[in-house]
Design an enzyme around this catalytic site. Structure first.
Site, PDB file in Angstrom:
ATOM      1  N   LYS A  58       0.825  -1.398  -0.123  1.00  0.00           N
ATOM      2  CA  LYS A  58      -0.118  -0.104  -0.073  1.00  0.00           C
ATOM      3  C   LYS A  58       0.981   1.235   0.101  1.00  0.00           C
ATOM      4  O   LYS A  58       0.823   2.160  -0.679  1.00  0.00           O
ATOM      5  CB  LYS A  58      -0.956   0.027   1.223  1.00  0.00           C
ATOM      6  CG  LYS A  58      -2.006  -1.139   1.152  1.00  0.00           C
ATOM      7  CD  LYS A  58      -2.806  -1.045   2.481  1.00  0.00           C
ATOM      8  CE  LYS A  58      -3.931  -1.917   2.300  1.00  0.00           C
ATOM      9  NZ  LYS A  58      -4.746  -2.333   3.599  1.00  0.00           N
ATOM     10  N   SER A  74      -0.778   0.502   5.909  1.00  0.00           N
ATOM     11  CA  SER A  74      -1.246  -0.305   7.389  1.00  0.00           C
ATOM     12  C   SER A  74      -2.207  -1.351   6.804  1.00  0.00           C
ATOM     13  O   SER A  74      -3.190  -1.046   6.061  1.00  0.00           O
ATOM     14  CB  SER A  74      -1.883   0.756   8.109  1.00  0.00           C
ATOM     15  OG  SER A  74      -2.061  -0.194   9.589  1.00  0.00           O
ATOM     16  N   ASP A  75      -2.175  -2.411   7.413  1.00  0.00           N
ATOM     17  CA  ASP A  75      -3.237  -3.348   7.093  1.00  0.00           C
ATOM     18  C   ASP A  75      -3.345  -4.306   8.436  1.00  0.00           C
ATOM     19  O   ASP A  75      -2.364  -4.496   9.069  1.00  0.00           O
ATOM     20  CB  ASP A  75      -2.714  -4.284   5.790  1.00  0.00           C
ATOM     21  CG  ASP A  75      -3.772  -5.242   5.391  1.00  0.00           C
ATOM     22  OD1 ASP A  75      -4.522  -4.838   4.772  1.00  0.00           O
ATOM     23  OD2 ASP A  75      -3.590  -6.484   5.780  1.00  0.00           O
ATOM     24  N   GLN A  76      -4.695  -4.939   8.487  1.00  0.00           N
ATOM     25  CA  GLN A  76      -4.868  -5.499   9.478  1.00  0.00           C
ATOM     26  C   GLN A  76      -5.478  -7.163   9.329  1.00  0.00           C
ATOM     27  O   GLN A  76      -6.340  -7.009   8.195  1.00  0.00           O
ATOM     28  CB  GLN A  76      -6.003  -4.818  10.421  1.00  0.00           C
ATOM     29  CG  GLN A  76      -6.079  -5.577  11.859  1.00  0.00           C
ATOM     30  CD  GLN A  76      -7.137  -4.753  12.509  1.00  0.00           C
ATOM     31  OE1 GLN A  76      -8.285  -4.790  12.517  1.00  0.00           O
ATOM     32  NE2 GLN A  76      -6.802  -3.854  13.696  1.00  0.00           N
ATOM     33  N   ALA A 111      -0.251  -4.318  10.824  1.00  0.00           N
ATOM     34  CA  ALA A 111       1.025  -4.271  10.302  1.00  0.00           C
ATOM     35  C   ALA A 111       1.154  -2.571   9.714  1.00  0.00           C
ATOM     36  O   ALA A 111       0.039  -2.060   9.469  1.00  0.00           O
ATOM     37  CB  ALA A 111       1.213  -5.106   8.894  1.00  0.00           C
TER      38      ALA A 111
END
Length: 204
Positions: A58, A74-76, A111
């Site tokens: 991203k 960010s990623d979850q 993250a």
């Protein structure tokens, strides 16, 4: 740290309203740009690796379109017994998720990537971290789970519960070093990354 006489352009690589609201707490001017990447996990990919890869991708996607900017990705990924739990998308899937998770512990991997496109050395351009949050769900009956979903409709949230809203009533315990990580953007980790990139706070 990249010295600069003017604050760098700060971009959040996300279309998430939750992440925008969290980043606004830092009172730094920023833009939000959707990265438009494929967020599907790779075959056999561990949940934490999925989150880290997507956070980096991203940030990289937006950094490529914004030279000289600091880009936040960010990623979850939520997991139960090591299996990924995605965004439900509708009421039936959300109820099935909550039924599966009640009385259980769910691990959220959030993250974070800060991509500094000012850095002359690509190897030093990226800061990357995975902040884990351990969430114990209450063992609640179907009627309460169904009622919650009809009130808050958290169908765009991994784990089907908004901890920053009424969903907190579904939770028994949250264990994390970063309380904002569960909502989707770990601000404790992010402020450390921004400081290392030369960003100042409090108007100094």
């Amino acid at each position: 740290m990249i010295p600069s006489s003017t604050p760098p352009r700060l971009i959040l690589a996300s279309s998430s309203a939750y992440r925008r609201e969290l980043l606004a707490r830092l009172q730094l001017p920023f833009e939000a740009i959707a990265p438009n990447i494929d967020e599907a996990p790779l075959p056999g990919e561990a949940p934490q690796d999925t989150a880290l890869r997507l956070a980096r991708e991203k940030a990289a996607a937006v950094a490529a379109r914004a030279p000289g900017a600091l880009v936040i990705g960010s990623d979850q990924v939520a997991t139960l017994d090591g299996m990924q739990i995605g965004k439900p998308g509708d009421h039936a899937r959300a109820l099935a998720q909550l039924q599966l998770m009640r009385g259980r512990r769910v691990v959220f991997h959030t993250a974070l990537c800060l991509w500094d496109s000012r850095a002359p050395d690509p190897a030093r351009a990226v800061q990357l971290d995975n902040v884990q949050v351990f969430v114990d769900f209450r063992d609640l009956p179907d009627a309460e789970l169904d009622a919650y979903l009809r009130i808050e409709q958290p169908y765009d949230c991994a784990g089907s519960a908004k901890n920053e809203g009424l969903g907190i009533a579904l939770l028994e315990r949250i264990v994390s070093d970063d309380p904002t990580a569960l909502t989707g953007l770990p601000l404790v980790a992010l402020t450390g990354m921004l400081r290392r990139a030369g960003v100042s706070f409090f108007g100094l």
